[in-house]
Write a protein that holds these residues in place. Sequence first.
Motif, PDB file in Angstrom:
ATOM      1  N   ILE A  10      33.616  36.839  35.163  1.00  0.00           N
ATOM      2  CA  ILE A  10      34.699  36.671  34.503  1.00  0.00           C
ATOM      3  C   ILE A  10      35.167  36.850  33.052  1.00  0.00           C
ATOM      4  O   ILE A  10      33.352  35.933  32.304  1.00  0.00           O
ATOM      5  CB  ILE A  10      35.345  35.265  34.557  1.00  0.00           C
ATOM      6  CG1 ILE A  10      35.644  35.338  36.397  1.00  0.00           C
ATOM      7  CG2 ILE A  10      36.501  34.794  34.124  1.00  0.00           C
ATOM      8  CD1 ILE A  10      36.065  33.920  37.135  1.00  0.00           C
ATOM      9  N   TRP A  42      37.888  40.395  34.043  1.00  0.00           N
ATOM     10  CA  TRP A  42      36.868  40.999  35.025  1.00  0.00           C
ATOM     11  C   TRP A  42      35.737  41.786  33.854  1.00  0.00           C
ATOM     12  O   TRP A  42      36.162  43.092  33.190  1.00  0.00           O
ATOM     13  CB  TRP A  42      36.474  41.197  36.652  1.00  0.00           C
ATOM     14  CG  TRP A  42      36.971  41.088  36.865  1.00  0.00           C
ATOM     15  CD1 TRP A  42      38.531  40.419  37.379  1.00  0.00           C
ATOM     16  CD2 TRP A  42      36.063  39.132  37.763  1.00  0.00           C
ATOM     17  NE1 TRP A  42      38.506  39.031  38.370  1.00  0.00           N
ATOM     18  CE2 TRP A  42      37.182  38.731  37.931  1.00  0.00           C
ATOM     19  CE3 TRP A  42      34.746  39.248  37.695  1.00  0.00           C
ATOM     20  CZ2 TRP A  42      36.738  37.522  39.118  1.00  0.00           C
ATOM     21  CZ3 TRP A  42      34.453  38.395  38.299  1.00  0.00           C
ATOM     22  CH2 TRP A  42      35.749  37.140  39.245  1.00  0.00           C
ATOM     23  N   ASN A  55      43.268  40.651  34.262  1.00  0.00           N
ATOM     24  CA  ASN A  55      43.378  40.059  35.843  1.00  0.00           C
ATOM     25  C   ASN A  55      44.751  40.560  36.104  1.00  0.00           C
ATOM     26  O   ASN A  55      45.189  41.140  35.010  1.00  0.00           O
ATOM     27  CB  ASN A  55      42.718  38.550  35.439  1.00  0.00           C
ATOM     28  CG  ASN A  55      43.545  37.371  34.650  1.00  0.00           C
ATOM     29  OD1 ASN A  55      44.515  38.636  33.956  1.00  0.00           O
ATOM     30  ND2 ASN A  55      42.862  36.916  34.358  1.00  0.00           N
TER      31      ASN A  55
END
Length: 120
Positions: A10, A42, A55
């Motif tokens: 992340i 990501w 995301n």
Amino acid sequence: MHEDVLVRKIANALVEDVTVHITMPSTPILRGALGGLWVGGWVTLTTKAVTFSPNGLNRFMQSGALDVSVPLAQITDVTVLWGLFTKIVAITTPEAMLKVRCYGAARFAEAILAARDRVA
């Protein structure tokens, strides 16, 4: 050659070409000061490249060149920069620099360099 995923984290990436679909007074100030906006998503290191993909929330709220891919063979330098909560990994090529902030930045930078050296 098959492309294996080595690390997936992340992260936030500093992206220059971003259009925000929600009006926020601080957006022009931040874009000017930082040279872009931080986009959440990501970061993935494979045997061929370092890629960033936003995301779902960031893809919904923003548009532009949000997906970034840097082939390992083009990477000339990887450095770790100071960050407030997480450090920043600066991935340099002859044409551009990709900055991603993530936890474990130093280990991620080492992994990028090791993967790049295996490609060379």
